[in-house]
Design an enzyme around this catalytic site. Structure first.
Site, PDB file in Angstrom:
ATOM      1  N   ASP B  11       0.893  -1.164   0.000  1.00  0.00           N
ATOM      2  CA  ASP B  11       0.000   0.000   0.000  1.00  0.00           C
ATOM      3  C   ASP B  11       0.922   1.202   0.000  1.00  0.00           C
ATOM      4  O   ASP B  11       1.719   1.373   0.924  1.00  0.00           O
ATOM      5  CB  ASP B  11      -0.869   0.003   1.260  1.00  0.00           C
ATOM      6  CG  ASP B  11      -1.944  -1.080   1.203  1.00  0.00           C
ATOM      7  OD1 ASP B  11      -2.239  -1.572   0.106  1.00  0.00           O
ATOM      8  OD2 ASP B  11      -2.466  -1.445   2.278  1.00  0.00           O
ATOM      9  N   ASP B 131     -13.558  -4.956  -2.966  1.00  0.00           N
ATOM     10  CA  ASP B 131     -13.549  -4.910  -1.505  1.00  0.00           C
ATOM     11  C   ASP B 131     -14.935  -5.333  -1.030  1.00  0.00           C
ATOM     12  O   ASP B 131     -15.928  -4.682  -1.363  1.00  0.00           O
ATOM     13  CB  ASP B 131     -13.262  -3.491  -1.003  1.00  0.00           C
ATOM     14  CG  ASP B 131     -11.837  -3.035  -1.350  1.00  0.00           C
ATOM     15  OD1 ASP B 131     -10.982  -3.915  -1.573  1.00  0.00           O
ATOM     16  OD2 ASP B 131     -11.601  -1.816  -1.386  1.00  0.00           O
TER      17      ASP B 131
END
Lengths: 210, 253
Positions: B11, B131
């Site tokens: 990330d 997600d």
């Protein structure tokens, strides 16, 4: 000098960098003259078969490729570039390929994951300069929904097992094809590109079946 | 035999690898993306995933810079995601050296983007990142976008199937409930999606120990497993995880 044929799509930098890493001069080019003048040619590829053939024709690269192949210079197709070496493909309709190796490109069919994505083992079927220093069971990185089905099974250098034997490497004289991505296959892939470079340089290694 | 993939995920925020717990809280610095990429390549990672979590226009320059630098360093495939909203964005990132593109919110807003990208670069290039969060009242997993801030009302399984039919080459499935919790992947959700689509599924969110990888392959039917902090903070290594999986009969590189 090795020419990496640029026909508008894909990550060409990786192949270029990998060849440089193993010590060979290479250039990415879409110029038919530069392809003709090269000592060896790499036809890389991601994208669709029909589009690739269309672009090769339009750009004048097709004639250069045919001439280089006929002259006997080392010629390596990678992934889609390997599939383009064959006679026809059924990817989004029927398309005619370079026909440098007789055979067809077919889609995987069955109740399993398509594309095949990931590292799979190689089974070496016959010696080739490309597989010098490569052992049976070495892993390489595949990404494909289509596979080649050569008329003469004798051209198959290596296979992999994905719901059956799938040709992973082919060779007919100076025309070579690799279905996986050697530039993304860590040490094993780099070794194959080194072998190709040596072929271009006129120092072919003797391929061993291990 | 095709092996199961272990994929470290970066990330990235302002050019640094960070790790969030439950997305936007408790951020920790995990290092430089290029150094980490080199390290994981040597460690035996099968692929890398780089997600720009800031994904703003101002950050695009930084993103191209580290994508290019990572491409120079590694000889394994890597996927780049974060803020990619057009075929032109995809082209730039692929040109910088990435092998695949992950799209998430942009694909939900404009599903045609999946088809356009797949037509131009091939299905294998387009990873649709989903997600999912469990919705108790519905008894189903719901697709979340904007890093979990927006619920879409769509079922994860329906969206995964639709993404496949539109041309996705892979599904990167993150469990919003499990992400950062380190108590295992969402096996039920992973299995439902893996069995609903015919493209490979990369499971993400929840890896805390070696067993979790075994579970997500054996029970979750995943084709690949993504993990971040467990590797970044050296709680285990890729080598250890693979040795463990091999011992239990899971094919790995």
């Amino acid at each position: 000098m090795i020419a990496i044929v640029d026909y508008g799509v894909g990550n060409l930098r990786s192949v270029h960098k990998a060849l440089q890493t193993v010590g060979f001069e290479a250039m990415v080019t879409s110029d038919p003259e530069q392809v003709l003048a090269a000592d060896g040619v790499v036809l890389p590829g991601v994208g669709a078969f029909g589009d690739a053939m269309f672009y090769l024709k339009q750009s004048g690269l097709l004639d250069s490729i045919r001439r280089v192949a006929k002259e006997g210079k080392p010629f390596l197709g990678i992934c889609l570039g390997m599939q383009l070496l064959f006679s026809t493909s059924e990817e989004h309709g029927q398309h005619v390929g370079l026909n440098l190796i007789p055979g067809h490109v077919k889609r995987f069919k069955g109740d399993f994951k398509i594309p095949q994505i990931g590292w799979n083992t190689l089974k070496l079927e016959r010696p080739s300069a490309l597989t010098a220093g490569v052992a049976r069971g070495d892993l390489v990185y595949f990404v494909h929904s289509y596979y080649v089905d050569p008329l003469d099974r004798g051209v198959i250098v290596a296979t992999t097992d994905y719901h059956g034997d799938v040709p992973a490497m082919v060779q007919k004289d100076n025309i070579m094809g690799i279905q996986f991505h050697p530039e993304k296959s860590s040490r094993t892939g780099l070794q194959m590109l080194r072998n190709f470079g040596e072929l271009v340089a006129g120092r072919p290694a003797k391929g061993a079946l291990v | 035999m095709l092996t199961k993939r272990i994929i470290p995920c970066f990330d990235i925020k302002n050019g640094r690898v960070v790790k969030n717990v439950s997305f936007l809280t408790n951020q920790r610095d995990a290092g430089d993306p290029v150094e980490l990429a080199r390290f994981y390549d040597e460690e035996g990672a099968d692929e890398l995933v780089l997600l720009d979590i800031t994904a703003t226009l101002e950050n695009r320059g930084t993103m191209m810079d580290y994508v290019q630098r990572v491409a120079e360093e590694v000889y394994i495939p890597f996927t780049v995601g974060g803020g990619i909203a057009s075929v032109e964005d995809m082209r730039e990132i692929l040109k910088a050296g990435a092998d695949k593109i992950a799209i998430n919110s942009a694909a939900v807003k404009n599903p045609q983007l999946i088809t356009d990208g797949a037509k131009r670069f091939g299905n294998q290039c387009i990873v649709v990142s989903i997600d999912g969060k469990y919705n108790r009242s519905k008894g189903d997993w719901e697709v979340m976008i904007h890093a979990g801030r927006t619920a879409t009302g769509m079922s994860v399984i329906d969206w995964a199937k639709k993404a496949e039919s539109l041309g996705a080459g892979e599904i990167l499935l993150t469990s919003f409930d499990q992400d950062g919790m380190k108590n295992g992947y969402d096996l039920k959700l992973t299995r439902l999606v893996a069995e609903a689509v015919h493209v490979p599924v990369i499971a993400s969110g929840g890896a805390g120990k070696r067993d979790h990888f075994y579970d997500v392959f054996a029970k979750g039917k995943a084709d690949a497993a993504l993990a971040a902090s467990i590797f970044h903070f050296k709680e285990t290594s890729i080598g250890e995880v693979k040795a463990y999986l091999k011992g239990k009969g899971v094919p790995v590189r």
